[in-house]
Design an enzyme around this catalytic site. Structure first.
Site, mmCIF file in Angstrom:
data_model
loop_
_atom_site.group_PDB
_atom_site.id
_atom_site.type_symbol
_atom_site.label_atom_id
_atom_site.label_comp_id
_atom_site.label_asym_id
_atom_site.label_seq_id
_atom_site.Cartn_x
_atom_site.Cartn_y
_atom_site.Cartn_z
ATOM 1 N N CYS A 2 3.427 -4.041 15.590
ATOM 2 C CA CYS A 2 3.113 -3.453 16.892
ATOM 3 C C CYS A 2 3.461 -1.965 16.899
ATOM 4 O O CYS A 2 4.258 -1.494 16.098
ATOM 5 C CB CYS A 2 3.911 -4.141 17.984
ATOM 6 S SG CYS A 2 3.761 -5.924 17.949
ATOM 7 N N ARG A 27 -1.004 0.314 11.540
ATOM 8 C CA ARG A 27 0.062 -0.681 11.422
ATOM 9 C C ARG A 27 -0.475 -2.102 11.615
ATOM 10 O O ARG A 27 0.212 -3.063 11.293
ATOM 11 C CB ARG A 27 1.141 -0.402 12.470
ATOM 12 C CG ARG A 27 1.819 0.947 12.287
ATOM 13 C CD ARG A 27 2.741 1.251 13.425
ATOM 14 N NE ARG A 27 3.837 0.325 13.477
ATOM 15 C CZ ARG A 27 5.038 0.542 12.939
ATOM 16 N NH1 ARG A 27 5.264 1.662 12.311
ATOM 17 N NH2 ARG A 27 5.985 -0.350 13.033
ATOM 18 N N TRP A 74 0.551 -6.921 17.762
ATOM 19 C CA TRP A 74 0.186 -7.830 16.674
ATOM 20 C C TRP A 74 0.801 -9.157 17.058
ATOM 21 O O TRP A 74 2.023 -9.307 17.098
ATOM 22 C CB TRP A 74 0.752 -7.305 15.358
ATOM 23 C CG TRP A 74 0.318 -8.073 14.149
ATOM 24 C CD1 TRP A 74 -0.836 -7.898 13.425
ATOM 25 C CD2 TRP A 74 1.040 -9.127 13.490
ATOM 26 N NE1 TRP A 74 -0.876 -8.786 12.376
ATOM 27 C CE2 TRP A 74 0.262 -9.553 12.385
ATOM 28 C CE3 TRP A 74 2.256 -9.758 13.724
ATOM 29 C CZ2 TRP A 74 0.662 -10.565 11.529
ATOM 30 C CZ3 TRP A 74 2.657 -10.767 12.865
ATOM 31 C CH2 TRP A 74 1.860 -11.168 11.780
ATOM 32 N N ASN A 100 8.437 -3.881 20.776
ATOM 33 C CA ASN A 100 8.219 -4.328 19.390
ATOM 34 C C ASN A 100 9.405 -5.180 18.996
ATOM 35 O O ASN A 100 10.534 -4.852 19.345
ATOM 36 C CB ASN A 100 8.178 -3.124 18.428
ATOM 37 C CG ASN A 100 6.930 -2.289 18.591
ATOM 38 O OD1 ASN A 100 6.049 -2.630 19.362
ATOM 39 N ND2 ASN A 100 6.875 -1.183 17.871
ATOM 40 N N GLY A 101 9.170 -6.231 18.232
ATOM 41 C CA GLY A 101 10.276 -7.083 17.786
ATOM 42 C C GLY A 101 10.096 -8.483 18.333
ATOM 43 O O GLY A 101 9.027 -8.844 18.843
ATOM 44 N N GLU A 483 -1.914 -8.496 -8.286
ATOM 45 C CA GLU A 483 -2.150 -7.396 -7.348
ATOM 46 C C GLU A 483 -3.653 -7.188 -7.112
ATOM 47 O O GLU A 483 -4.087 -6.965 -5.984
ATOM 48 C CB GLU A 483 -1.471 -6.123 -7.891
ATOM 49 C CG GLU A 483 -1.668 -4.859 -7.076
ATOM 50 C CD GLU A 483 -1.131 -4.934 -5.649
ATOM 51 O OE1 GLU A 483 -0.446 -5.902 -5.281
ATOM 52 O OE2 GLU A 483 -1.432 -4.008 -4.876
ATOM 53 N N LYS A 487 -5.426 -7.495 -3.462
ATOM 54 C CA LYS A 487 -6.226 -6.427 -2.844
ATOM 55 C C LYS A 487 -7.568 -6.982 -2.389
ATOM 56 O O LYS A 487 -8.027 -6.693 -1.289
ATOM 57 C CB LYS A 487 -6.470 -5.274 -3.836
ATOM 58 C CG LYS A 487 -5.296 -4.401 -4.177
ATOM 59 C CD LYS A 487 -4.802 -3.516 -3.069
ATOM 60 C CE LYS A 487 -3.801 -4.196 -2.209
ATOM 61 N NZ LYS A 487 -2.414 -4.122 -2.525
ATOM 62 N N GLU A 490 -7.203 -9.310 0.679
ATOM 63 C CA GLU A 490 -6.806 -8.622 1.906
ATOM 64 C C GLU A 490 -7.960 -7.911 2.587
ATOM 65 O O GLU A 490 -8.065 -7.939 3.805
ATOM 66 C CB GLU A 490 -5.741 -7.555 1.593
ATOM 67 C CG GLU A 490 -4.378 -8.097 1.332
ATOM 68 C CD GLU A 490 -3.360 -6.985 1.216
ATOM 69 O OE1 GLU A 490 -3.497 -6.134 0.317
ATOM 70 O OE2 GLU A 490 -2.426 -6.951 2.030
ATOM 71 N N HIS A 506 -4.663 -24.459 -18.062
ATOM 72 C CA HIS A 506 -3.848 -25.548 -17.511
ATOM 73 C C HIS A 506 -4.299 -25.954 -16.103
ATOM 74 O O HIS A 506 -3.541 -26.600 -15.384
ATOM 75 C CB HIS A 506 -2.365 -25.157 -17.509
ATOM 76 C CG HIS A 506 -1.835 -24.932 -18.887
ATOM 77 N ND1 HIS A 506 -1.582 -25.959 -19.762
ATOM 78 C CD2 HIS A 506 -1.554 -23.793 -19.564
ATOM 79 C CE1 HIS A 506 -1.151 -25.464 -20.913
ATOM 80 N NE2 HIS A 506 -1.128 -24.151 -20.819
ATOM 81 N N LYS A 605 0.687 -3.470 8.772
ATOM 82 C CA LYS A 605 1.169 -2.585 7.719
ATOM 83 C C LYS A 605 2.631 -2.849 7.399
ATOM 84 O O LYS A 605 3.030 -2.867 6.238
ATOM 85 C CB LYS A 605 0.963 -1.129 8.120
ATOM 86 C CG LYS A 605 1.345 -0.125 7.050
ATOM 87 C CD LYS A 605 0.445 -0.234 5.841
ATOM 88 C CE LYS A 605 0.905 0.627 4.682
ATOM 89 N NZ LYS A 605 0.292 0.194 3.413
HETATM 90 O O1 M6R Z 1 6.465 -2.378 3.323
HETATM 91 P P1 M6R Z 1 6.661 -3.396 2.257
HETATM 92 O O2 M6R Z 1 6.436 -2.862 0.888
HETATM 93 O O3 M6R Z 1 8.001 -4.077 2.338
HETATM 94 O O4 M6R Z 1 5.559 -4.486 2.522
HETATM 95 C C1 M6R Z 1 5.465 -5.654 1.772
HETATM 96 C C2 M6R Z 1 4.144 -6.370 2.002
HETATM 97 O O5 M6R Z 1 4.030 -6.731 3.346
HETATM 98 C C3 M6R Z 1 2.957 -5.489 1.610
HETATM 99 O O6 M6R Z 1 3.032 -5.083 0.280
HETATM 100 C C4 M6R Z 1 1.638 -6.242 1.834
HETATM 101 O O7 M6R Z 1 1.526 -7.299 0.944
HETATM 102 C C5 M6R Z 1 0.475 -5.263 1.708
HETATM 103 N N1 M6R Z 1 -0.492 -5.540 2.709
HETATM 104 C C6 M6R Z 1 -0.166 -5.312 0.368
HETATM 105 O O8 M6R Z 1 -1.348 -4.588 0.289
#
Ligand code: M6R
Length: 610
Positions: A2, A27, A74, A100-101, A483, A487, A490, A506, A605
């Site tokens: 948020c 964010r 969010w 927020n929180g 990774e 990507k 996401e 396997h 984010k």
């Molecule tokens: O801010 P952080 O590196 O702690 O965040 C960790 C994950 O939330 C972050 O890497 C997330 O997986 C990203 N969306 C990856 O692209």
């Protein structure tokens, strides 16, 4: 997650707040709203969806005002709809709150307030705050007193801003576990959960600490603890640059950030890698150097992309420096009652420095006596502040939700830490010298990979319709496969899995047919031949191989349907180069599928809830 923005001053408040909310869009959010004060009344406008919807709603019939607060939500408690969007109000519409929180004890408080006659209009935890403040906001009490009393009943985390119709000349703000900054302007203040909403108005800011609140007016602000003890404020100059948080000539922040990587990798090494002396200097570890060098083992925690960086770190530190390393998801760490204590080092990797799971892991390790160090991007973030030392990655603001430049900078910093340890442990000067040179040359090699963007775009066009992808890699390139798959998932919403190449047989091999693109990271290293065998297994089942291969690899031409060429480097530094084509592939596929690349659905984010 948020975002919060509040304005009090002499200018028209709503455009300032809306603009600030737009700066926080990265964010991640699913609804937005503002509350504005005008002639002793609060008007709230909220919308599900994007800020553009809110802006359209605000265009009609909104009075001019100089005090307003806004929020991007969010969803945690309750669906992302209009009634759950912030700001939330009390029964009499005299108090508005953005938050927020997470209020952990909201259910019990809600029951009590409900029994006392309060009427709730949303499913959120935040609305409880508005009613609780109302409960204490009786005659002869001012807003800050009511907020203070309400907060003593709250369990959980908050960054919040409150306004009241009765006291239109102030914002009351408070923080516990969720960042809040006050930007100090000329007869105006902008409060926000993130400095990027402030920087275009002023560079002078002060940050609230946990357990602090502030009363902010046009011309002044005063900070105190929840127990009403005054706190001296510490005003800082923002180093953030407006250009860094703007897209410039790029279509998306993600593309801009992918292309920034030669520079961000250089920045991570600047002043730290002393090439002439084959030496590494890491100021943030100086005071814990002996503890790091004497560590029995190193544990690295992180989430998502940062966890993938940690996995590469394990290869680097074990293979080059000979230190035993364990990697754990932050979210799992404390729930397995980890055996960790004094003599152990825990490195927490986090781009944002606000990831709740990572903070929880750090706190657990600290309680058990380990030395807790951070590898963080955001300066002054909670992970940075709660670490006993550490290394900033200096990647600059990362706005795209999909992490790209932070990953390669995290890997660069892990490589630097490895070289620092390796040197102290007596790795031969010859080897060290080779590693230092290889590391130093990485930014240019990344530039070379970026020049293949057009080829990657063509490949993306060809495979954009696929419904599944497999990513395979071995050794330090296995985390790169993970990774690459993350990507793609996401930002394109295509199902993708990363596997160690040999593990495919396997189980996942059952998925392979002529529809399945299989991205194989196949550098010419010690296990190249093994990877080639894995490629053969894919081909035998008609899988479509996209290879990430070195420039001088001709054998691969007979095996892969598509090839992206990458320069050679020292094996364990390969991930820094090999991940670049995977970032670009995910980006171009997502663009081709029409996805909002910088704000993919459901993602935030910085994930500041556990
Ligand atoms: O801010 P952080 O590196 O702690 O965040 C960790 C994950 O939330 C972050 O890497 C997330 O997986 C990203 N969306 C990856 O692209």
């Amino acid at each position: 997650m948020c975002g919060i923005v509040g304005y009090i001053g002499t200018r028209s408040a709503v455009p300032v707040v809306l603009n600030g909310l737009r700066r926080l869009e990265y964010r991640g959010y699913d609804s937005a709203g503002v509350a504005l004060l005008h002639e002793g009344q609060i008007t709230v406008v909220k919308r599900a969806g994007k800020i553009a919807e809110l802006e359209a709603a605000l265009r009609t019939s909104i009075p001019e005002c100089t005090v307003a607060i806004g929020h991007t939500r969010w969803a945690t408690h309750g669906q992302p709809n209009e009634s759950n969007a912030h700001p939330h109000m009390d029964c009499r519409n005299e108090i508005a709150v953005v938050h927020n929180g997470v209020i952990e004890n909201y259910a019990a408080l809600k029951r009590k307030l409900h029994d006392a006659g309060h009427v709730f209009r949303s499913e959120t935890d935040t609305e409880v705050l508005a009613h609780l403040i109302e409960q204490f906001y009786v005659r002869d009490t001012n807003l800050e007193q009511a907020v203070r009393r309400a907060l003593t009943q709250i369990k959980g985390t908050y960054g919040l801003v409150v306004v009241a119709a009765r006291e239109p000349d102030k914002l009351v703000v408070a923080r516990n576990g969720s960042p809040l900054a006050i930007g100090i302007g000329d007869n105006e203040h902008i409060v926000a959960s993130d400095a990027s909403a402030i920087v275009e108005h002023t560079r002078r800011v002060t940050y609230l600490e946990d357990g602090e609140m502030a009363v902010v007016t046009c011309g002044s602000f005063s900070i105190s603890t929840l127990a009403d003890v005054p706190v001296e404020n510490f005003v800082q100059e923002l180093t953030l640059n407006l250009q860094e948080i703007e897209r410039g000539e790029y279509e998306h922040f993600m593309l801009k950030e992918i292309h920034e990587q030669p520079d961000t990798i250089r920045n991570a090494m600047r002043g730290r890698l002393i090439v002439e002396k084959d030496e590494v200097k890491l100021g943030g570890l100086d005071h814990v150097r002996d503890t790091v060098l004497g560590a029995k083992r190193i544990v690295i925690v992180g989430c998502g992309t940062s966890w993938h960086a940690a996995l590469v770190g394990e290869y680097l530190m074990e293979q080059i420096a000979g230190v035993p390393v364990e990697v754990e998801y932050s979210s799992e760490f404390r729930y397995r009652h980890p055996i960790i204590g004094s003599g152990d080092i825990l490195f927490a990797i986090s781009q944002s420095g606000e990831t709740a799971d990572t903070l929880a892991a750090m706190r657990e390790a600290k309680v058990k006596g380990a030395t807790v160090l951070g590898i963080v991007n955001v300066v002054g973030s909670t992970v940075a502040r709660e670490s006993q030392g550490g290394v900033y990655i200096h990647a600059g603001p990362e706005i795209g939700v999909a992490s790209t430049k932070a990953f390669t900078s995290q890997l660069t910093v892990l490589a630097l830490i490895t070289l620092m340890i390796a040197r102290a442990k007596g790795v031969s000067r010859e080897k060290l010298s080779l590693l230092v040179r290889e590391l130093h040359e990485l930014p240019e090699k990344v530039e070379q990979v970026l020049r293949t963007s057009d080829r990657i775009k063509e490949i993306a066009q060809k495979y954009k319709g696929a419904t599944n992808f497999l990513y395979l890699g071995r050794g330090a390139n296995f985390p790169v496969a993970l990774e690459g798959a993350l990507k793609l998932k996401e930002i394109s919403y295509i199902h993708a899995e990363g596997y160690p190449a040999a593990e495919m047989k396997h189980g996942p091999i059952a998925l392979i047919d002529e529809q399945m693109p299989v991205v194989v990271i196949a550098p010419k290293d010690a296990i190249y031949e093994k990877v080639i065998s894995n490629i053969q297994e894919v081909r035998a089942r008609k899988g479509r191989v996209i290879a990430i291969a070195n420039e001088d690899d001709h054998e691969i031409e007979h095996l892969a349907e598509d090839i992206v060429r990458v320069p050679r480097t020292y094996g364990f530094f390969g991930p820094i180069i090999n991940v670049i084509p995977l970032q670009l592939l995910a980006y171009y596929i997502a663009v081709a599928r029409g996805v909002n690349v910088d704000q993919p659905r459901n993602l935030a984010k910085s994930v500041s809830v556990e």
